[in-house]
Design a protein around this motif. Structure first.
Motif, PDB file in Angstrom:
ATOM      1  N   GLN A 159      11.782  56.800  65.371  1.00 38.33           N
ATOM      2  CA  GLN A 159      11.741  55.376  65.031  1.00 38.33           C
ATOM      3  C   GLN A 159      13.115  54.743  65.211  1.00 38.33           C
ATOM      4  OE1 GLN A 159       9.119  53.679  64.509  1.00 38.33           O
ATOM      5  NE2 GLN A 159       7.522  55.137  63.896  1.00 38.33           N
ATOM      6  N   ALA A 160      14.161  55.461  64.786  1.00 36.46           N
ATOM      7  CA  ALA A 160      15.520  54.925  64.927  1.00 36.46           C
ATOM      8  C   ALA A 160      15.898  54.801  66.398  1.00 36.46           C
ATOM      9  CB  ALA A 160      16.512  55.837  64.200  1.00 36.46           C
ATOM     10  N   LEU A 161      15.515  55.800  67.202  1.00 31.55           N
ATOM     11  CA  LEU A 161      15.789  55.729  68.645  1.00 31.55           C
ATOM     12  C   LEU A 161      15.010  54.584  69.292  1.00 31.55           C
ATOM     13  CD1 LEU A 161      15.737  59.561  69.476  1.00 31.55           C
ATOM     14  CD2 LEU A 161      17.738  58.037  69.606  1.00 31.55           C
ATOM     15  N   ALA A 162      13.817  54.287  68.756  1.00 33.72           N
ATOM     16  CA  ALA A 162      13.055  53.146  69.266  1.00 33.72           C
ATOM     17  C   ALA A 162      13.794  51.839  68.971  1.00 33.72           C
ATOM     18  CB  ALA A 162      11.667  53.143  68.644  1.00 33.72           C
ATOM     19  N   GLU A 163      14.347  51.728  67.752  1.00 33.94           N
ATOM     20  CA  GLU A 163      15.112  50.526  67.401  1.00 33.94           C
ATOM     21  C   GLU A 163      16.364  50.392  68.263  1.00 33.94           C
ATOM     22  OE1 GLU A 163      15.801  49.480  63.293  1.00 33.94           O
ATOM     23  OE2 GLU A 163      14.256  50.924  62.667  1.00 33.94           O
ATOM     24  N   ALA A 164      16.901  51.543  68.716  1.00 35.87           N
ATOM     25  CA  ALA A 164      18.086  51.530  69.570  1.00 35.87           C
ATOM     26  C   ALA A 164      17.730  51.334  71.040  1.00 35.87           C
ATOM     27  CB  ALA A 164      18.858  52.834  69.395  1.00 35.87           C
ATOM     28  N   GLY A 165      16.433  51.202  71.340  1.00 34.29           N
ATOM     29  CA  GLY A 165      16.012  50.944  72.714  1.00 34.29           C
ATOM     30  C   GLY A 165      15.936  52.172  73.587  1.00 34.29           C
ATOM     31  N   VAL A 166      15.885  53.349  72.968  1.00 33.58           N
ATOM     32  CA  VAL A 166      15.858  54.585  73.753  1.00 33.58           C
ATOM     33  C   VAL A 166      14.455  55.187  73.801  1.00 33.58           C
ATOM     34  CG1 VAL A 166      16.797  56.927  73.935  1.00 33.58           C
ATOM     35  CG2 VAL A 166      18.256  55.045  73.188  1.00 33.58           C
ATOM     36  N   ALA A 167      13.704  55.084  72.726  1.00 34.93           N
ATOM     37  CA  ALA A 167      12.372  55.692  72.646  1.00 34.93           C
ATOM     38  C   ALA A 167      11.327  54.605  72.434  1.00 34.93           C
ATOM     39  CB  ALA A 167      12.325  56.720  71.515  1.00 34.93           C
ATOM     40  N   GLY A 168      10.067  54.977  72.665  1.00 36.28           N
ATOM     41  CA  GLY A 168       8.990  54.013  72.460  1.00 36.28           C
ATOM     42  C   GLY A 168       7.655  54.728  72.296  1.00 36.28           C
ATOM     43  N   LEU A 169       6.827  54.191  71.403  1.00 34.35           N
ATOM     44  CA  LEU A 169       5.496  54.750  71.186  1.00 34.35           C
ATOM     45  C   LEU A 169       4.509  54.053  72.114  1.00 34.35           C
ATOM     46  CD1 LEU A 169       3.745  56.694  69.509  1.00 34.35           C
ATOM     47  CD2 LEU A 169       3.444  54.852  67.839  1.00 34.35           C
ATOM     48  N   LEU A 226      21.738  57.939  78.411  1.00 27.76           N
ATOM     49  CA  LEU A 226      23.046  58.109  79.053  1.00 27.76           C
ATOM     50  C   LEU A 226      23.987  56.973  78.689  1.00 27.76           C
ATOM     51  CD1 LEU A 226      22.078  59.468  82.604  1.00 27.76           C
ATOM     52  CD2 LEU A 226      23.254  60.683  80.754  1.00 27.76           C
ATOM     53  N   ASP A 227      23.435  55.771  78.544  1.00 32.61           N
ATOM     54  CA  ASP A 227      24.276  54.637  78.135  1.00 32.61           C
ATOM     55  C   ASP A 227      24.862  54.875  76.744  1.00 32.61           C
ATOM     56  OD1 ASP A 227      23.644  53.455  80.533  1.00 32.61           O
ATOM     57  OD2 ASP A 227      22.060  52.176  79.688  1.00 32.61           O
ATOM     58  N   LEU A 228      24.055  55.428  75.841  1.00 28.81           N
ATOM     59  CA  LEU A 228      24.563  55.720  74.492  1.00 28.81           C
ATOM     60  C   LEU A 228      25.647  56.795  74.541  1.00 28.81           C
ATOM     61  CD1 LEU A 228      21.396  55.775  72.170  1.00 28.81           C
ATOM     62  CD2 LEU A 228      23.095  53.958  72.451  1.00 28.81           C
ATOM     63  N   THR A 229      25.440  57.793  75.393  1.00 28.48           N
ATOM     64  CA  THR A 229      26.440  58.868  75.463  1.00 28.48           C
ATOM     65  C   THR A 229      27.748  58.357  76.062  1.00 28.48           C
ATOM     66  OG1 THR A 229      25.714  59.633  77.654  1.00 28.48           O
ATOM     67  CG2 THR A 229      24.655  60.623  75.733  1.00 28.48           C
ATOM     68  N   GLU A 230      27.644  57.392  76.948  1.00 32.89           N
ATOM     69  CA  GLU A 230      28.864  56.824  77.532  1.00 32.89           C
ATOM     70  C   GLU A 230      29.693  56.109  76.483  1.00 32.89           C
ATOM     71  OE1 GLU A 230      30.114  54.103  81.437  1.00 32.89           O
ATOM     72  OE2 GLU A 230      28.010  54.438  80.931  1.00 32.89           O
ATOM     73  N   GLU A 231      28.982  55.570  75.489  1.00 35.85           N
ATOM     74  CA  GLU A 231      29.670  54.871  74.391  1.00 35.85           C
ATOM     75  C   GLU A 231      30.060  55.825  73.273  1.00 35.85           C
ATOM     76  OE1 GLU A 231      26.735  52.062  73.263  1.00 35.85           O
ATOM     77  OE2 GLU A 231      26.785  50.965  75.163  1.00 35.85           O
ATOM     78  N   ARG A 232      29.799  57.101  73.453  1.00 32.17           N
ATOM     79  CA  ARG A 232      30.096  58.129  72.437  1.00 32.17           C
ATOM     80  C   ARG A 232      29.428  57.793  71.105  1.00 32.17           C
ATOM     81  NH1 ARG A 232      32.139  59.513  76.809  1.00 32.17           N
ATOM     82  NH2 ARG A 232      34.091  60.690  77.011  1.00 32.17           N
ATOM     83  N   THR A 233      28.194  57.363  71.172  1.00 38.31           N
ATOM     84  CA  THR A 233      27.438  57.014  69.967  1.00 38.31           C
ATOM     85  C   THR A 233      27.242  58.239  69.082  1.00 38.31           C
ATOM     86  OG1 THR A 233      26.275  55.307  71.209  1.00 38.31           O
ATOM     87  CG2 THR A 233      25.263  56.015  69.138  1.00 38.31           C
ATOM     88  N   ARG A 234      27.392  58.064  67.784  1.00 41.25           N
ATOM     89  CA  ARG A 234      27.164  59.148  66.811  1.00 41.25           C
ATOM     90  C   ARG A 234      25.779  58.977  66.185  1.00 41.25           C
ATOM     91  NH1 ARG A 234      31.675  62.637  67.447  1.00 41.25           N
ATOM     92  NH2 ARG A 234      33.112  61.302  68.614  1.00 41.25           N
ATOM     93  N   TRP A 235      25.251  60.078  65.651  1.00 38.13           N
ATOM     94  CA  TRP A 235      23.942  59.988  65.002  1.00 38.13           C
ATOM     95  C   TRP A 235      23.983  58.993  63.843  1.00 38.13           C
ATOM     96  CZ3 TRP A 235      19.667  61.433  67.184  1.00 38.13           C
ATOM     97  CH2 TRP A 235      19.680  62.470  68.123  1.00 38.13           C
ATOM     98  N   ARG A 236      25.105  58.910  63.153  1.00 37.94           N
ATOM     99  CA  ARG A 236      25.201  58.005  62.008  1.00 37.94           C
ATOM    100  C   ARG A 236      25.207  56.547  62.450  1.00 37.94           C
ATOM    101  NH1 ARG A 236      31.497  59.543  60.629  1.00 37.94           N
ATOM    102  NH2 ARG A 236      32.455  58.502  62.430  1.00 37.94           N
TER     103      ARG A 236
END
Length: 398
Positions: A135-145, A159-169
């Motif tokens: 659900q959190a990944l969906a809100e971040a635009g990465v996953a979808g049901l 990959l865009d999130l990893t480029e920004e060095r996004t943390r789980w928190r």
């Protein structure tokens, strides 16, 4: 007028020689069958040895598979090895190899000078996570049901999130833990030895190469650097594909929030146990890649086992019961429907693997980064332990 006396009725030749011959044939057949049965009883099944990807060891050791192969006259023993290394791992007396990808299969055939190949089953690569994280990944635009109840995972958005060095928190909400400072990364196995990690590499390289399959053996430096970082930043990689799956299943989202896995691992665990977490979620990467499991025979016996695994209806049904996709999809779909699993009937967004030499060039650059960073050499594949896809189904049913 005298009539000649009638001819005496002709005497039929006795049938006993024919009956005796038929009886002799029957005795020969029965005798052969008895000897065959006795042979099985005293261990005279045709012994066949293979080297397989570790993920397939539980299938070959499943008591139903063992029994069916015995009915067909074979006792098959296997030892695990990473798909990348199977070609050079064959020892004298071994009858077949069974890697889990097309490039590894092509390499095996080149090294061992064979052309014959059987393709008994396939499985797509998926991602396993937990409902709050999905659900959190969906809100971040990465996953979808999706409308069919299955989840999608946008690999480019990842990959865009990893480029920004996004943390789980940094994800919306508190799906993992507000204190989880680990970088948001997909957990994989060791790309230096493992087929599943190589499958992850295929998808990443395709996206990082402007959605083109990488070709040739001259690897772009920027591409190599990004790929290396996505693997090395995970820390010490697991030795085999069983370990990250078991970590996901047993240690919870704080340890393994998101893991790259074979679809059949999810299905086998959901159907046969040990049970997955109640909030377990399977997601289909977009794009993903299919892992094609082959049997590459080195002997006549190895060829026959490959043929049986591909053509015998009962063995194909057992493979489907294990979560593999076979040519006849009826039992697979029946199994998924019976257990109401959110498994996609057809996987459409699929990329193809580069040639073996290209995959080796990509892995070689990552391997160099591991070495330069002081990481230890990869461990040899360990024999999967009992329980879960890391062990025989026989054990899991107990």
């Amino acid at each position: 007028m005298a009539y000649p006396p009638p001819h005496p009725p002709s005497r039929r030749r006795p049938r006993w020689p024919l009956l005796a011959a038929a009886a002799a044939v029957a005795l020969i057949v029965l005798g052969a069958g008895a000897l065959w049965a006795l042979g099985r009883a005293d261990g005279s099944l045709r012994q066949v040895q293979g080297v397989v990807g570790s993920e397939k060891v539980p299938f070959f050791e499943d008591e139903r598979v063992v029994a069916r192969l015995a009915e067909l006259g074979y006792e098959v023993t296997v030892r695990p090895r990473g798909s990348r290394a199977i070609a050079e791992a064959i020892e004298e007396g071994e009858d077949f190899g069974s890697p889990g990808s097309t490039p590894s299969s092509e390499h095996f055939k080149q090294v061992n000078g064979i052309e014959e190949e059987y393709r008994p089953f396939t499985t797509p690569m998926v991602l396993l996570s937990y409902e709050p994280i999905a659900q959190a990944l969906a809100e971040a635009g990465v996953a979808g049901l999706e409308s069919d109840g299955t989840w999608s995972f946008d690999m480019q958005a990842y990959l865009d999130l990893t480029e920004e060095r996004t943390r789980w928190r940094d994800l919306p909400g508190d799906s993992v833990s507000a204190s989880n400072r680990n970088e948001l990364l997909i957990r994989t196995t060791d790309p230096r030895t493992s087929n599943s990690a190589a499958m992850h590499l295929v998808v990443l390289s395709y996206l990082l190469n402007d959605e083109e399959i990488v070709q040739g053996t001259s690897v772009d430096d920027d591409l190599a650097a990004t790929l290396s970082r996505l693997f090395l930043a995970q820390g010490q990689p697991p030795d085999s594909s069983q370990q990250p799956f078991e970590h996901y299943r047993d240690l919870g989202p704080g340890h393994t929030p998101l893991v790259w896995a074979y679809e059949f691992q999810y299905i086998a665990a959901a159907v046969h146990g040990p049970a997955l977490p109640d909030d377990a979620v399977v997601m289909y990467p977009s794009p993903t890649v299919f892992s094609t499991h082959t049997v590459l025979p080195l002997t006549e016996e190895g060829s026959e086992v490959g043929r049986l695994l591909t053509e015998d209806e009962e063995l194909q049904t057992l493979a489907a019961d294990y979560g593999f996709r076979t040519e006849d999809t009826a039992h697979f779909h029946e199994l998924v429907g019976e257990h109401a699993l959110p498994v996609r009937e057809q996987v459409d967004d699929v990329v193809h693997e580069p040639a073996y030499q290209t995959v080796e060039a990509l892995i070689g650059r990552i391997e160099q980064e591991y070495s330069d960073s002081g990481q230890p050499e990869p461990a040899a594949d360990a024999q999967p332990g009992p329980g879960g896809p890391g062990g025989p189904l026989n054990d899991r049913r107990n």
